[in-house]
Design an enzyme around this catalytic site. Structure first.
Site, PDB file in Angstrom:
ATOM      1  N   TYR A 171     -20.589 -86.190 -41.084  1.00 25.22           N
ATOM      2  CA  TYR A 171     -20.157 -84.930 -41.468  1.00 25.22           C
ATOM      3  C   TYR A 171     -21.124 -84.157 -42.214  1.00 25.22           C
ATOM      4  O   TYR A 171     -21.156 -82.951 -41.900  1.00 25.22           O
ATOM      5  CB  TYR A 171     -18.799 -85.515 -42.523  1.00 25.22           C
ATOM      6  CG  TYR A 171     -18.183 -84.310 -42.999  1.00 25.22           C
ATOM      7  CD1 TYR A 171     -17.127 -83.902 -42.527  1.00 25.22           C
ATOM      8  CD2 TYR A 171     -18.450 -83.678 -44.431  1.00 25.22           C
ATOM      9  CE1 TYR A 171     -16.076 -82.865 -42.720  1.00 25.22           C
ATOM     10  CE2 TYR A 171     -17.439 -82.618 -44.878  1.00 25.22           C
ATOM     11  CZ  TYR A 171     -16.206 -82.429 -43.966  1.00 25.22           C
ATOM     12  OH  TYR A 171     -15.549 -81.469 -44.755  1.00 25.22           O
TER      13      TYR A 171
ATOM     14  N   SER B 159     -18.731 -76.760 -45.794  1.00 20.97           N
ATOM     15  CA  SER B 159     -18.126 -77.734 -46.712  1.00 20.97           C
ATOM     16  C   SER B 159     -19.453 -77.781 -47.944  1.00 20.97           C
ATOM     17  O   SER B 159     -20.486 -77.121 -47.530  1.00 20.97           O
ATOM     18  CB  SER B 159     -18.011 -79.073 -46.288  1.00 20.97           C
ATOM     19  OG  SER B 159     -17.915 -80.139 -47.304  1.00 20.97           O
TER      20      SER B 159
END
Ligand code: NAD
Length: 257
Positions: A151, A138
């Protein structure tokens, strides 16, 4: 003989678009995901492109299920040429409210499952002197946002693990790369909007425009097909044979800040 791709979390979003892109190129696809209609989704893609497939509901929280999924794919479809570690979850909360079990799940699904699946395919890739491992990290593997402690930690971990695998795989014809998308409109993002509305005390429109797309130089969500075609490029092109150990931003300019 048709090549085989194994994609975790491939009955939704980026994984599903990627499965379709590989099937369109004639790859057998080993599908996985927790969607209730996952088996039907997988069967439909395989029938559309006339390729071999399996579907496994293996839960990425459990190493034994991941290993059994890899083994089933190898047995029923043949050696795995391309592994795409894509399954992932998100949870958004300030650190003092962040549930510890959510931290554990995010690290397990987004990071540890990447290690377990890579470990499981590695010996056969080494033996065959060919392998392509692509990890869906990401933009949060490169930079941070508030309220996403688990995350961001997991995705930075994925980028680090990718570099190590590039070093270990180089002499065996195995490449390993990470893709670092900005915001792609999929169920994981749709679910996040509600949490972000609460965390930032904003409306849905404000979250989309002021929190999500404000980070993009190009003020649009990234299409899933863009991610899929980039993965295909890394996995199945001459250039892909020498690109390894990178964390490629596909983020509409977010990390250019
Ligand atoms: P999605 O929610 O559409 O798909 C996630 C997939 O993972 C689903 O098939 C789901 O069933 C599966 N999954 C979740 N938990 C699982 C578990 N325990 N076991 C097995 N499968 C599980 O989301 P997406 O946007 O397509 O996300 C795919 C990947 O891309 C994730 O790793 C995510 O972090 C990453 N990513 C997404 C974006 C974005 O904006 N959508 C941006 C950057 C990175």
């Amino acid at each position: 003989m048709a090549k085989t791709v194994l994609i975790t979390g491939s009955t939704s979003g980026i994984g599903l678009a990627t499965a379709k892109a590989f099937a369109a190129k004639g790859y057998n696809v080993a599908f996985n995901g927790l969607e209730e209609n996952g088996a039907a989704i997988a069967a439909e893609v395989a029938a559309t492109y006339k390729v071999g497939h399996i579907f496994s509901p293996a839960n990425m929280l459990h190493a034994d299920e991941i290993k059994a999924f890899v083994h089933q794919a190898q047995t029923e479809l043949g050696p795995i040429d391309v592994l795409i570690n894509n399954a992932g979850i998100q949870f958004v909360a300030p650190v003092e409210d962040f549930p510890e079990e959510k931290w554990d799940d995010i690290i397990a699904i987004n990071l540890t499952a990447t290690f377990i699946a890579t470990k499981a395919v590695w010996p056969q890739m080494k033996e065959r002197k060919f392998g392509r491992v692509i990890n869906i990290a990401s933009a949060h593997g490169l930079i941070a946002s508030a309220f996403k402690g688990a995350y961001v930690a997991a995705k930075h971990g994925v980028v680090g693990f990718t570099k190590v695998m590039a070093l270990e795989g180089g002499q065996f014809g195995i490449t390993c790369n990470a893709i670092c998308p900005g915001y792609v409109f999929t169920p994981i993002v749709d679910k996040q909007i509600g949490a972000q509305m609460q965390a930032h005390n904003m409306s849905r429109e404000e979250v989309i425009n002021k929190v999500m797309l404000s980070e993009h130089a190009i003020k649009e969500f990234i299409p899933v097909e863009t991610i899929a075609s980039t993965i295909l490029y890394l996995a199945d092109s001459d250039a892909g044979a020498t690109i390894t150990g990178i964390a490629m931003p596909l983020d509409a300019g977010w990390t250019a800040h």
